[in-house]
Design a protein around this motif. Sequence first.
Motif, short mmCIF file in Angstrom:
data_model
loop_
_atom_site.label_atom_id
_atom_site.label_comp_id
_atom_site.label_asym_id
_atom_site.label_seq_id
_atom_site.Cartn_x
_atom_site.Cartn_y
_atom_site.Cartn_z
N LYS A 19 -6.85 -16.12 0.01
CA LYS A 19 -5.56 -16.61 0.51
C LYS A 19 -5.00 -15.61 1.52
N PRO A 20 -4.30 -16.11 2.55
CA PRO A 20 -3.76 -15.20 3.56
C PRO A 20 -2.72 -14.26 2.96
N LEU A 21 -2.71 -13.01 3.45
CA LEU A 21 -1.85 -11.98 2.89
C LEU A 21 -0.56 -11.80 3.68
N GLY A 22 -0.56 -12.20 4.94
CA GLY A 22 0.59 -11.90 5.77
C GLY A 22 0.57 -10.45 6.23
N ARG A 23 1.61 -10.08 6.95
CA ARG A 23 1.69 -8.72 7.50
C ARG A 23 1.79 -7.70 6.37
N GLY A 24 1.05 -6.61 6.54
CA GLY A 24 1.13 -5.53 5.56
C GLY A 24 0.12 -5.62 4.44
N GLY A 25 -0.85 -6.53 4.55
CA GLY A 25 -1.84 -6.70 3.49
C GLY A 25 -2.90 -5.61 3.51
N LEU A 26 -3.35 -5.25 2.32
CA LEU A 26 -4.42 -4.26 2.15
C LEU A 26 -5.71 -5.00 1.80
N THR A 27 -6.79 -4.65 2.50
CA THR A 27 -8.09 -5.29 2.27
C THR A 27 -9.17 -4.21 2.19
N PRO A 28 -10.31 -4.54 1.59
CA PRO A 28 -11.39 -3.54 1.48
C PRO A 28 -12.02 -3.19 2.81
N GLU A 29 -11.79 -3.98 3.85
CA GLU A 29 -12.38 -3.70 5.16
C GLU A 29 -11.65 -2.57 5.89
N LEU A 30 -10.46 -2.24 5.45
CA LEU A 30 -9.68 -1.21 6.15
C LEU A 30 -10.27 0.17 5.89
N PRO A 31 -10.52 0.97 6.93
CA PRO A 31 -10.92 2.37 6.70
C PRO A 31 -9.73 3.14 6.12
N ARG A 32 -10.00 4.31 5.53
CA ARG A 32 -8.97 5.05 4.81
C ARG A 32 -7.73 5.31 5.66
N GLU A 33 -7.90 5.76 6.88
CA GLU A 33 -6.74 6.09 7.71
C GLU A 33 -5.88 4.86 7.96
N ARG A 34 -6.52 3.74 8.27
CA ARG A 34 -5.77 2.50 8.52
C ARG A 34 -5.14 1.99 7.24
N PHE A 35 -5.85 2.08 6.14
CA PHE A 35 -5.31 1.69 4.82
C PHE A 35 -4.01 2.44 4.55
N ASP A 36 -4.04 3.75 4.75
CA ASP A 36 -2.86 4.57 4.48
C ASP A 36 -1.71 4.18 5.40
N SER A 37 -1.98 3.94 6.66
CA SER A 37 -0.90 3.63 7.60
C SER A 37 -0.27 2.27 7.30
N VAL A 38 -1.09 1.29 6.91
CA VAL A 38 -0.55 -0.03 6.54
C VAL A 38 0.33 0.10 5.30
N LEU A 39 -0.14 0.85 4.32
CA LEU A 39 0.63 1.05 3.10
C LEU A 39 1.93 1.79 3.39
N GLN A 40 1.88 2.83 4.19
CA GLN A 40 3.08 3.59 4.51
C GLN A 40 4.11 2.74 5.23
N ALA A 41 3.67 1.89 6.14
CA ALA A 41 4.59 1.01 6.86
C ALA A 41 5.21 -0.02 5.92
N ALA A 42 4.42 -0.51 4.96
CA ALA A 42 4.95 -1.47 3.99
C ALA A 42 6.02 -0.82 3.12
N ILE A 43 5.78 0.38 2.66
CA ILE A 43 6.77 1.09 1.84
C ILE A 43 8.05 1.31 2.64
N ALA A 44 7.91 1.69 3.89
CA ALA A 44 9.07 1.95 4.74
C ALA A 44 9.89 0.70 5.00
N SER A 45 9.28 -0.47 4.90
CA SER A 45 9.97 -1.72 5.22
C SER A 45 10.87 -2.21 4.09
#
Length: 267
Positions: free
Chosen positions: A105-131
């Motif tokens: 199912k689609p995740l929308g903006r801010g979704g975490l997936t196994p395809e994300l490399p560690r650096e990108r994973f962290d930045s997506v998560l950090q932006a989600a927390i900040a929102s």
Amino acid sequence: MLRRALQLGLFCSLFLGLPASAARWQVDECGHGAAVSQPPRYTLVIIIDDIGNQLGAGRSAVELPGRLNYAVLPHTPHGPALAELAHRRGKEVLLHQPMSNLAHKPLGRGGLTPELPRERFDSVLQAAIASVPHARGLNNHMGSDLTRRRPQMEWLMAELADRQLYFVDSRTDKGTVAATVAGETRVPHLSRQVFLDNQRNPEAIAERFAHFTRLARERGTAVAIGHPYPETIAFLQQALPSLASGPYRLALVSEVLASGHVETNKP
């Protein structure tokens, strides 16, 4: 008066899952009865998920009485305002973090997936927390795929540990390792036992709520997740005030974690 007392006891037994004896009555010399309050013995943690996309439904959820918890989706049009409102009213705010799921199912903006490399994973998560203002912790939105993956859960918990945030495992898949990894990395955590509204009808919600209160009596504490559906809000508007006359207390996630209760980590 006796009939009224018996009716209340039956209501508590069938609707709230209370033993009839929990509603004790005192009758004075004139025959006037009044409920005798009992000290709360069982803790109920209720989290309302999926806050942020609909303003009206979100407001109705935040206006429910008692110490409730609200999981706000990241980057949603009304998420920040509803998080602010919940915080002002003494509620607790979580980030409702989208994660990959087995149904794709689609995740929308801010979704975490196994395809994300560690650096990108962290930045997506950090932006989600900040929102999400005032977020004290995080629970997973969907996540039947990602919560089974130990490497990504280790990345997630490392970020939460650095920020001193807690984790609630929504347990969207029985193969989840999220709570286990949280424990290994010393991230305070709870796990959901009951979904209140997988079926959106009053009878089913009432049955799940009764199961929820039974678990609290068995374990001391229980964790339930619901959603801002009209059926769920209407049910809780009626049910939550009735808890005041029984042996239950509503609690924020942070309160339960601070108390050291570990029973709630059980599925």
